[in-house]
Write a protein that holds these residues in place. Structure first.
Motif, PDB file in Angstrom:
ATOM      1  N   ILE A  81      17.172  34.731 -11.455  1.00  0.00           N
ATOM      2  CA  ILE A  81      16.409  33.493 -11.255  1.00  0.00           C
ATOM      3  C   ILE A  81      16.623  32.961  -9.840  1.00  0.00           C
ATOM      4  O   ILE A  81      15.684  32.522  -9.171  1.00  0.00           O
ATOM      5  CB  ILE A  81      16.812  32.447 -12.303  1.00  0.00           C
ATOM      6  N   TRP A  82      17.876  32.994  -9.358  1.00  0.00           N
ATOM      7  CA  TRP A  82      18.166  32.538  -7.997  1.00  0.00           C
ATOM      8  C   TRP A  82      17.437  33.409  -6.972  1.00  0.00           C
ATOM      9  O   TRP A  82      16.898  32.897  -5.988  1.00  0.00           O
ATOM     10  CB  TRP A  82      19.676  32.565  -7.747  1.00  0.00           C
ATOM     11  N   ARG A  83      17.423  34.718  -7.212  1.00  0.00           N
ATOM     12  CA  ARG A  83      16.744  35.627  -6.299  1.00  0.00           C
ATOM     13  C   ARG A  83      15.258  35.313  -6.225  1.00  0.00           C
ATOM     14  O   ARG A  83      14.662  35.364  -5.140  1.00  0.00           O
ATOM     15  CB  ARG A  83      16.961  37.075  -6.744  1.00  0.00           C
ATOM     16  N   LEU A  84      14.649  34.957  -7.337  1.00  0.00           N
ATOM     17  CA  LEU A  84      13.235  34.598  -7.326  1.00  0.00           C
ATOM     18  C   LEU A  84      13.018  33.344  -6.478  1.00  0.00           C
ATOM     19  O   LEU A  84      12.044  33.259  -5.710  1.00  0.00           O
ATOM     20  CB  LEU A  84      12.737  34.379  -8.757  1.00  0.00           C
ATOM     21  N   GLY A  85      13.918  32.373  -6.577  1.00  0.00           N
ATOM     22  CA  GLY A  85      13.829  31.204  -5.713  1.00  0.00           C
ATOM     23  C   GLY A  85      13.951  31.573  -4.248  1.00  0.00           C
ATOM     24  O   GLY A  85      13.228  31.050  -3.385  1.00  0.00           O
ATOM     25  N   ASP A  86      14.870  32.485  -3.933  1.00  0.00           N
ATOM     26  CA  ASP A  86      15.032  32.947  -2.556  1.00  0.00           C
ATOM     27  C   ASP A  86      13.748  33.587  -2.033  1.00  0.00           C
ATOM     28  O   ASP A  86      13.338  33.367  -0.881  1.00  0.00           O
ATOM     29  CB  ASP A  86      16.171  33.959  -2.463  1.00  0.00           C
ATOM     30  N   LEU A  87      13.134  34.412  -2.856  1.00  0.00           N
ATOM     31  CA  LEU A  87      11.906  35.081  -2.432  1.00  0.00           C
ATOM     32  C   LEU A  87      10.785  34.079  -2.184  1.00  0.00           C
ATOM     33  O   LEU A  87       9.952  34.273  -1.274  1.00  0.00           O
ATOM     34  CB  LEU A  87      11.467  36.098  -3.487  1.00  0.00           C
ATOM     35  N   PHE A 122      13.762  26.872  -9.268  1.00  0.00           N
ATOM     36  CA  PHE A 122      14.447  28.125  -9.625  1.00  0.00           C
ATOM     37  C   PHE A 122      15.913  28.084  -9.202  1.00  0.00           C
ATOM     38  O   PHE A 122      16.800  28.506  -9.956  1.00  0.00           O
ATOM     39  CB  PHE A 122      13.722  29.314  -9.004  1.00  0.00           C
ATOM     40  N   HIS A 123      16.182  27.573  -8.020  1.00  0.00           N
ATOM     41  CA  HIS A 123      17.575  27.497  -7.573  1.00  0.00           C
ATOM     42  C   HIS A 123      18.394  26.557  -8.459  1.00  0.00           C
ATOM     43  O   HIS A 123      19.539  26.866  -8.820  1.00  0.00           O
ATOM     44  CB  HIS A 123      17.624  27.040  -6.113  1.00  0.00           C
ATOM     45  N   TYR A 124      17.819  25.421  -8.805  1.00  0.00           N
ATOM     46  CA  TYR A 124      18.549  24.467  -9.647  1.00  0.00           C
ATOM     47  C   TYR A 124      18.764  25.030 -11.059  1.00  0.00           C
ATOM     48  O   TYR A 124      19.885  24.999 -11.590  1.00  0.00           O
ATOM     49  CB  TYR A 124      17.792  23.144  -9.724  1.00  0.00           C
ATOM     50  N   CYS A 125      17.711  25.544 -11.651  1.00  0.00           N
ATOM     51  CA  CYS A 125      17.809  26.010 -13.033  1.00  0.00           C
ATOM     52  C   CYS A 125      18.667  27.266 -13.163  1.00  0.00           C
ATOM     53  O   CYS A 125      19.247  27.513 -14.229  1.00  0.00           O
ATOM     54  CB  CYS A 125      16.413  26.268 -13.611  1.00  0.00           C
ATOM     55  N   ARG A 198       0.716  35.607  -7.526  1.00  0.00           N
ATOM     56  CA  ARG A 198       1.701  36.007  -6.509  1.00  0.00           C
ATOM     57  C   ARG A 198       3.120  35.802  -7.028  1.00  0.00           C
ATOM     58  O   ARG A 198       4.022  36.602  -6.719  1.00  0.00           O
ATOM     59  CB  ARG A 198       1.475  35.192  -5.231  1.00  0.00           C
ATOM     60  N   LEU A 199       3.334  34.764  -7.822  1.00  0.00           N
ATOM     61  CA  LEU A 199       4.647  34.540  -8.429  1.00  0.00           C
ATOM     62  C   LEU A 199       5.033  35.718  -9.315  1.00  0.00           C
ATOM     63  O   LEU A 199       6.208  36.135  -9.343  1.00  0.00           O
ATOM     64  CB  LEU A 199       4.640  33.249  -9.246  1.00  0.00           C
ATOM     65  N   ALA A 200       4.070  36.279 -10.033  1.00  0.00           N
ATOM     66  CA  ALA A 200       4.352  37.455 -10.862  1.00  0.00           C
ATOM     67  C   ALA A 200       4.822  38.618 -10.006  1.00  0.00           C
ATOM     68  O   ALA A 200       5.780  39.329 -10.368  1.00  0.00           O
ATOM     69  CB  ALA A 200       3.106  37.835 -11.655  1.00  0.00           C
ATOM     70  N   GLU A 201       4.174  38.830  -8.859  1.00  0.00           N
ATOM     71  CA  GLU A 201       4.608  39.907  -7.967  1.00  0.00           C
ATOM     72  C   GLU A 201       6.036  39.669  -7.474  1.00  0.00           C
ATOM     73  O   GLU A 201       6.854  40.594  -7.430  1.00  0.00           O
ATOM     74  CB  GLU A 201       3.656  39.992  -6.773  1.00  0.00           C
ATOM     75  N   LEU A 202       6.337  38.439  -7.114  1.00  0.00           N
ATOM     76  CA  LEU A 202       7.685  38.131  -6.628  1.00  0.00           C
ATOM     77  C   LEU A 202       8.723  38.274  -7.736  1.00  0.00           C
ATOM     78  O   LEU A 202       9.866  38.677  -7.476  1.00  0.00           O
ATOM     79  CB  LEU A 202       7.714  36.717  -6.049  1.00  0.00           C
ATOM     80  N   SER A 203       8.345  37.956  -8.976  1.00  0.00           N
ATOM     81  CA  SER A 203       9.292  38.106 -10.086  1.00  0.00           C
ATOM     82  C   SER A 203       9.656  39.565 -10.301  1.00  0.00           C
ATOM     83  O   SER A 203      10.804  39.901 -10.627  1.00  0.00           O
ATOM     84  CB  SER A 203       8.710  37.506 -11.369  1.00  0.00           C
ATOM     85  N   LEU A 204       8.695  40.459 -10.091  1.00  0.00           N
ATOM     86  CA  LEU A 204       8.959  41.895 -10.203  1.00  0.00           C
ATOM     87  C   LEU A 204       9.905  42.335  -9.091  1.00  0.00           C
ATOM     88  O   LEU A 204      10.859  43.089  -9.324  1.00  0.00           O
ATOM     89  CB  LEU A 204       7.636  42.649 -10.123  1.00  0.00           C
ATOM     90  N   GLU A 205       9.678  41.815  -7.886  1.00  0.00           N
ATOM     91  CA  GLU A 205      10.545  42.139  -6.754  1.00  0.00           C
ATOM     92  C   GLU A 205      11.955  41.588  -6.957  1.00  0.00           C
ATOM     93  O   GLU A 205      12.942  42.201  -6.540  1.00  0.00           O
ATOM     94  CB  GLU A 205       9.938  41.580  -5.469  1.00  0.00           C
ATOM     95  N   ALA A 206      12.056  40.443  -7.625  1.00  0.00           N
ATOM     96  CA  ALA A 206      13.365  39.826  -7.868  1.00  0.00           C
ATOM     97  C   ALA A 206      14.175  40.574  -8.919  1.00  0.00           C
ATOM     98  O   ALA A 206      15.380  40.340  -9.056  1.00  0.00           O
ATOM     99  CB  ALA A 206      13.189  38.374  -8.299  1.00  0.00           C
ATOM    100  N   GLY A 207      13.524  41.459  -9.675  1.00  0.00           N
ATOM    101  CA  GLY A 207      14.225  42.209 -10.710  1.00  0.00           C
ATOM    102  C   GLY A 207      14.138  41.592 -12.083  1.00  0.00           C
ATOM    103  O   GLY A 207      14.920  41.950 -12.974  1.00  0.00           O
ATOM    104  N   LEU A 208      13.196  40.692 -12.291  1.00  0.00           N
ATOM    105  CA  LEU A 208      13.030  40.097 -13.625  1.00  0.00           C
ATOM    106  C   LEU A 208      12.552  41.179 -14.584  1.00  0.00           C
ATOM    107  O   LEU A 208      11.540  41.837 -14.338  1.00  0.00           O
ATOM    108  CB  LEU A 208      12.014  38.956 -13.558  1.00  0.00           C
ATOM    109  N   PRO A 209      13.273  41.401 -15.691  1.00  0.00           N
ATOM    110  CA  PRO A 209      12.912  42.492 -16.600  1.00  0.00           C
ATOM    111  C   PRO A 209      11.518  42.341 -17.203  1.00  0.00           C
ATOM    112  O   PRO A 209      10.974  41.230 -17.294  1.00  0.00           O
ATOM    113  CB  PRO A 209      13.989  42.407 -17.682  1.00  0.00           C
TER     114      PRO A 209
END
Length: 493
Positions: A81-87, A122-125, A198-209
């Motif tokens: 989740i943190w990685r998705l916020g970073d992206l 995302f960073h907070y949660c 675009r958020l979906a693409e970033l979630s895939l890059e972040a490693g969200l299963p």
């Protein structure tokens, strides 16, 4: 360059994001979106239906019922989740350009408000993923017992978001749901689908299963209704109009789905005679003209003490007259267009209603004759709480100004509370005793004294017809959990 890349993204062939894969939508069913700054065609996305929804729910169910997402430790869930916020921060310029294309809001606002607040969610949660603890409870039954509570994921969440702040509001639902261990089926508004894709693409890059986040584009009447009724969805999280919120409650009642609703508002702004007017006046103006007034928490009703009423209204009117209204990507623009022709007609119609009810236009009120959906920032004075413009949510840059006497704080609060809504309120005064007394009496989920704004740690939601439940803060994460009590006998079995 970023605008060019955003237009390229908008114009490409879009698909649905299901179970960690991009899949085609139903043949021949698409939705066309338009650039509010020009009224011209912007993008075309699939119009998903029941078949695509079934696939998304199966993927989401698998993710929380034994899939990789459910097997992650809280610490690993936190990292993703943190990685998705970073992206989101890394791609902030791109996301802002897409958001401004979709909504028409000034690029500066998208970049430094919408995108950064979305990433902050995302960073907070992420931190709550490792801190959703229960309690050990002392019970009074005979014998020896160990009793405790645990927070468990509610399951599959349908997140249905509006067009006024699509990325920020989607993030305010997706981030806490993921932190709680849920999976999400996200439906962006049909007018503004780009940042969700675009958020979906970033979630895939972040490693969200696979299956933890699924994104379906489609209409409210077809896809939105199907999501609310679907037996495989455990909770609906919705932001939008009170009218649609009522419809969702009725649809969800048969299956007793968990429902959280962030709905409309008609937020009062109270300015007492001892307030710092040099500071208050521009912020009162920003509170109604930001995002072209298309905000559920917009300060749309001004109650100023009679001793300072004229000065405050004149100051807000002067601010409005100097606002530069224009297209999203112009560096000079301070206020953009409304989202659509439908919304432009609605807001202009309310201005006409106000005039017919006896209000006066202090500034603005005119539809601008140019491409896109533009109206002038407007201040109506001579309004009264019984007028439609002072009771109903306009969702545009229209301020209703009313003079009040400061002899009795209860009278001021009664005027401010004279609405079916209760989302937010603002108070301006140097007297903190008065501020606390007014805040205690206001029927609103958020009260801001002498300024304030959004923060992911602060619960947000409303009283009355402004909704059910809260977003943000610990309470916002707990909205996506079920509380289970466990009681164990320590005696002989």
């Amino acid at each position: 360059m970023m605008l060019e890349e955003a237009r390229t993204f908008a114009g490409r062939e879009h698909r649905l994001y299901l179970g960690g894969r991009w899949v085609d939508g139903p043949e021949g069913k698409t939705l066309e979106t338009h650039d509010p700054s020009t009224g011209l065609h912007l993008s075309k996305v699939p119009a998903a239906g029941s078949s695509e929804l079934d696939s998304a729910v199966r993927a989401a169910r698998q993710a929380v019922d034994g899939g990789e997402w459910s097997r992650l430790t809280p610490a690993d869930r936190q990292k993703v989740i943190w990685r998705l916020g970073d992206l989101m921060v890394e791609h902030a310029d791109e996301l802002a350009a897409l958001e401004s294309l979709d909504t028409g809001k000034p690029l500066r606002d998208s970049r430094f408000f919408d995108v950064l607040n979305a990433a902050s969610s995302f960073h907070y949660c992420a931190g709550w993923a490792t801190k959703l603890n229960g309690e050990t409870i002392g019970v009074s039954r005979p014998g020896e017992w160990h009793a405790y509570t645990v927070h468990e994921p509610v399951g599959v969440v349908a997140a249905i978001v509006p067009w006024n702040a699509p990325l920020m509001i989607a993030s305010a639902k997706v981030a806490p749901a993921l932190a709680a261990g849920c999976s999400v089926v996200l439906k962006p508004a049909e007018e503004t689908p780009l940042t969700a894709l675009r958020l979906a693409e970033l979630s895939l890059e972040a490693g969200l299963p696979a299956g933890a986040l699924n994104v379906l584009t489609g209409t409210g009447p077809e896809l939105g209704d199907a999501m609310v009724r679907h037996p495989g969805i455990d909770k609906v999280a919705f932001t939008g109009s009170t009218e649609v919120g009522r419809h969702i409650v009725r649809q969800a009642a048969d299956s007793f789905k968990r429902v959280s609703l962030e709905l409309g508002g008609k937020s009062p702004v109270i300015v007492l005679s001892d307030a710092d007017l040099d500071r208050a006046t521009p912020l009162v103006a920003q509170g109604i003209f930001a995002n072209t007034g298309q905000a559920c928490n917009a300060g749309s009703r001004l109650f100023a003490e009679s001793a300072v009423f004229d000065r405050v209204v004149e100051g807000v009117a002067e601010y409005a007259a100097q606002l530069r209204v224009g297209q999203a990507f112009s560096e000079e623009t301070q206020m953009g267009p409304l989202i659509s022709q439908v919304q432009l007609d609605r807001v202009a119609g309310y201005v006409d209603i106000g005039l017919s009810e006896g209000a006066d236009i202090r500034v603005g009120g005119k539809v601008l004759e140019r491409d896109g959906y533009f109206i002038e920032p407007t201040v109506l004075s001579g309004t009264r709480t019984e007028m439609r413009v002072a009771r109903e949510e306009i969702f545009g840059p229209v301020l209703c100004a009313m003079s009040v006497t400061g002899d009795d704080l209860d009278d001021i609060v009664a005027e401010a509370n004279a609405t079916n809504y209760g989302l937010g309120a603002s108070v301006w005064t140097r007297d903190l005793g008065k501020a606390h007394r007014i805040a205690r009496r206001l029927k609103a989920g958020t009260v801001r004294i002498n300024g304030g704004g959004l923060d992911p740690a602060l619960p947000f939601g409303g009283y009355k017809e402004s909704g059910w439940g809260r977003e943000s803060g610990l309470q916002g994460v707990q909205e996506y959990t079920e509380l289970k009590s466990v009681m164990i006998s320590l005696g002989e079995v």
